[in-house]
Design a protein around this motif. Structure first.
Motif, short mmCIF file in Angstrom:
data_model
loop_
_atom_site.label_atom_id
_atom_site.label_comp_id
_atom_site.label_asym_id
_atom_site.label_seq_id
_atom_site.Cartn_x
_atom_site.Cartn_y
_atom_site.Cartn_z
N ALA A 133 71.38 38.81 -53.21
CA ALA A 133 70.32 39.05 -52.41
C ALA A 133 70.73 39.78 -51.28
CB ALA A 133 69.45 37.86 -51.81
N LEU A 134 71.61 39.62 -50.71
CA LEU A 134 72.21 40.41 -49.36
C LEU A 134 72.91 41.52 -49.98
CD1 LEU A 134 74.29 37.26 -48.02
CD2 LEU A 134 72.28 38.25 -46.89
N GLY A 135 73.26 41.98 -51.16
CA GLY A 135 73.89 43.11 -51.72
C GLY A 135 72.63 44.24 -51.73
N ARG A 136 71.49 43.47 -52.25
CA ARG A 136 70.31 44.39 -52.12
C ARG A 136 69.92 44.99 -51.00
NH1 ARG A 136 68.84 40.41 -56.29
NH2 ARG A 136 67.72 39.32 -54.78
N ILE A 137 70.03 44.30 -50.06
CA ILE A 137 69.81 44.55 -48.57
C ILE A 137 70.44 45.75 -48.37
CG2 ILE A 137 69.66 44.06 -46.09
CD1 ILE A 137 68.79 41.20 -46.98
N HIS A 138 72.12 45.54 -48.23
CA HIS A 138 72.98 46.57 -48.12
C HIS A 138 72.84 47.89 -48.94
CE1 HIS A 138 77.17 48.56 -48.17
NE2 HIS A 138 77.01 48.14 -46.60
N ASP A 139 72.59 47.80 -49.95
CA ASP A 139 72.32 48.90 -50.88
C ASP A 139 71.27 49.80 -50.46
OD1 ASP A 139 74.48 47.81 -52.36
OD2 ASP A 139 73.25 47.21 -54.17
N GLN A 140 70.19 49.11 -50.03
CA GLN A 140 68.98 49.88 -49.86
C GLN A 140 69.15 50.79 -48.42
OE1 GLN A 140 66.23 50.54 -51.45
NE2 GLN A 140 67.01 49.58 -53.23
N ALA A 171 61.83 56.83 -46.82
CA ALA A 171 60.66 55.72 -46.11
C ALA A 171 60.69 54.67 -47.37
CB ALA A 171 59.38 56.38 -46.03
N ARG A 172 60.55 54.94 -48.53
CA ARG A 172 60.38 53.73 -49.62
C ARG A 172 61.72 52.81 -49.59
NH1 ARG A 172 59.45 55.94 -55.67
NH2 ARG A 172 57.82 56.89 -54.54
N ALA A 173 62.80 53.56 -49.46
CA ALA A 173 64.12 52.74 -49.51
C ALA A 173 64.00 51.61 -48.11
CB ALA A 173 65.15 53.66 -49.48
N GLU A 174 63.55 52.32 -47.26
CA GLU A 174 63.34 51.25 -45.73
C GLU A 174 62.52 50.27 -45.90
OE1 GLU A 174 62.70 54.34 -42.75
OE2 GLU A 174 64.84 54.85 -42.61
N ARG A 175 61.36 50.69 -46.71
CA ARG A 175 60.30 49.46 -46.96
C ARG A 175 61.04 48.36 -47.95
NH1 ARG A 175 56.71 53.89 -47.26
NH2 ARG A 175 56.94 53.81 -49.67
N LEU A 230 67.05 42.01 -38.31
CA LEU A 230 67.71 42.56 -39.65
C LEU A 230 68.61 43.54 -39.01
CD1 LEU A 230 67.64 43.86 -42.17
CD2 LEU A 230 65.69 45.35 -41.62
N ASP A 231 69.97 42.91 -39.07
CA ASP A 231 71.21 43.85 -38.71
C ASP A 231 71.86 43.67 -40.18
OD1 ASP A 231 73.90 44.44 -38.15
OD2 ASP A 231 73.78 43.22 -36.03
N VAL A 232 72.00 45.19 -40.72
CA VAL A 232 72.60 44.94 -41.96
C VAL A 232 74.21 44.80 -41.96
CG1 VAL A 232 73.10 46.66 -44.04
CG2 VAL A 232 70.68 46.59 -42.66
N ASP A 233 74.80 45.27 -41.04
CA ASP A 233 76.06 45.07 -40.73
C ASP A 233 76.47 43.48 -40.73
OD1 ASP A 233 76.82 47.72 -40.90
OD2 ASP A 233 76.66 48.04 -38.89
N ALA A 234 75.83 42.89 -39.91
CA ALA A 234 76.19 41.42 -39.63
C ALA A 234 75.76 40.91 -41.26
CB ALA A 234 75.20 40.91 -38.67
N LEU A 235 74.58 41.14 -41.83
CA LEU A 235 74.20 40.59 -42.86
C LEU A 235 75.38 40.95 -44.07
CD1 LEU A 235 70.36 41.30 -43.23
CD2 LEU A 235 71.46 39.19 -43.03
N HIS A 236 76.01 41.85 -44.06
CA HIS A 236 76.98 42.21 -44.74
C HIS A 236 78.29 41.30 -44.80
CE1 HIS A 236 78.77 44.79 -48.02
NE2 HIS A 236 79.74 45.14 -47.21
N ALA A 237 78.55 41.22 -43.42
CA ALA A 237 79.54 40.26 -43.08
C ALA A 237 79.47 38.63 -43.65
CB ALA A 237 79.85 40.28 -41.63
N ILE A 238 77.94 38.42 -43.51
CA ILE A 238 77.74 37.09 -44.13
C ILE A 238 77.88 37.00 -45.63
CG2 ILE A 238 75.59 35.67 -44.63
CD1 ILE A 238 74.64 36.44 -41.62
#
Length: 203
Positions: free
Chosen positions: A112-119, A150-154, A70-78
């Motif tokens: 789907a990737l955008g939702r990860i970054h937003d959280q 904590a809710r956002a991280e979950r 789980l690397d949010v920056d790498a996922l955002h690049a993807i």
């Protein structure tokens, strides 16, 4: 600082909106140019085919390299790479005069990737809010902010699991194939090894 952060997010949304508008105009302009015989449609589609092939290989390689981390920056690049491929697919569909389901598949992965970054953005904002509240002695507000963080991280972790369960490499490869450009399947050296690509174009 909160105002600056809000302004940065607004600027980012504006940039994305302008990019969407630019791509829409480009699709229309390309269709007009081709219809007037100013450019060879086959040549234009071939150029898009080459770029989509390179983009697909780069994105698939990036997904494989990241694996389940789980690397949010790498996922955002993807996500940016997926978006570029999607736009190329939409332009190709416009030039060929028929819609495929490739771009919608890529849009779902992009979202789907955008939702990860937003959280992640939300969790960081809530942590800053908690720290400010604690600093001025607003204990109750700090506790609420901590619970919301904590809710956002979950939620972030849940969205990441959903992304992994969607088999993103297959989504990208199949979406590009659905665009009907006759791209060859990616050659694998093992059960899950993508071709070697060092960098994502335009990332």
């Amino acid at each position: 600082r909160h105002l600056r952060g809000t302004r940065r997010r607004a600027h980012a949304r504006l940039a994305h909106a302008l990019l969407d508008a630019d791509i829409a105009r480009l699709r229309n302009d390309l269709g007009t140019v081709v219809s007037r015989g100013c450019v060879d449609e086959v040549g234009a589609v071939e150029r898009i085919r080459e770029r989509m092939g390179a983009g697909r290989a780069a994105v698939v390689n990036a997904i494989a390299t990241l694996d389940r981390r789980l690397d949010v920056d790498a996922l955002h690049a993807i996500r940016r790479g997926v978006r570029q491929i999607r736009y190329l697919g939409e332009i190709s569909d416009a030039l060929r005069g028929r819609a495929s389901d490739g771009p919608p598949r890529l849009k779902r992965l992009q979202d789907a990737l955008g939702r990860i970054h937003d959280q992640r953005v939300l969790a960081r904002w809530l942590e800053r809010h908690r720290a400010r509240a604690a600093g001025r002695g607003a204990t109750r507000l700090a506790q609420v902010s901590s619970r919301l963080r904590a809710r956002a991280e979950r939620a972030l972790e849940r969205f990441h699991r959903e992304y992994l369960d969607s088999q993103p490499r297959s989504v990208v490869s199949r979406a590009v194939e659905r665009c009907g450009l006759g791209l060859p399947r990616l050659r694998r050296t093992g059960p899950a090894d993508p071709p070697e690509v060092r960098a994502m174009p335009g990332a």
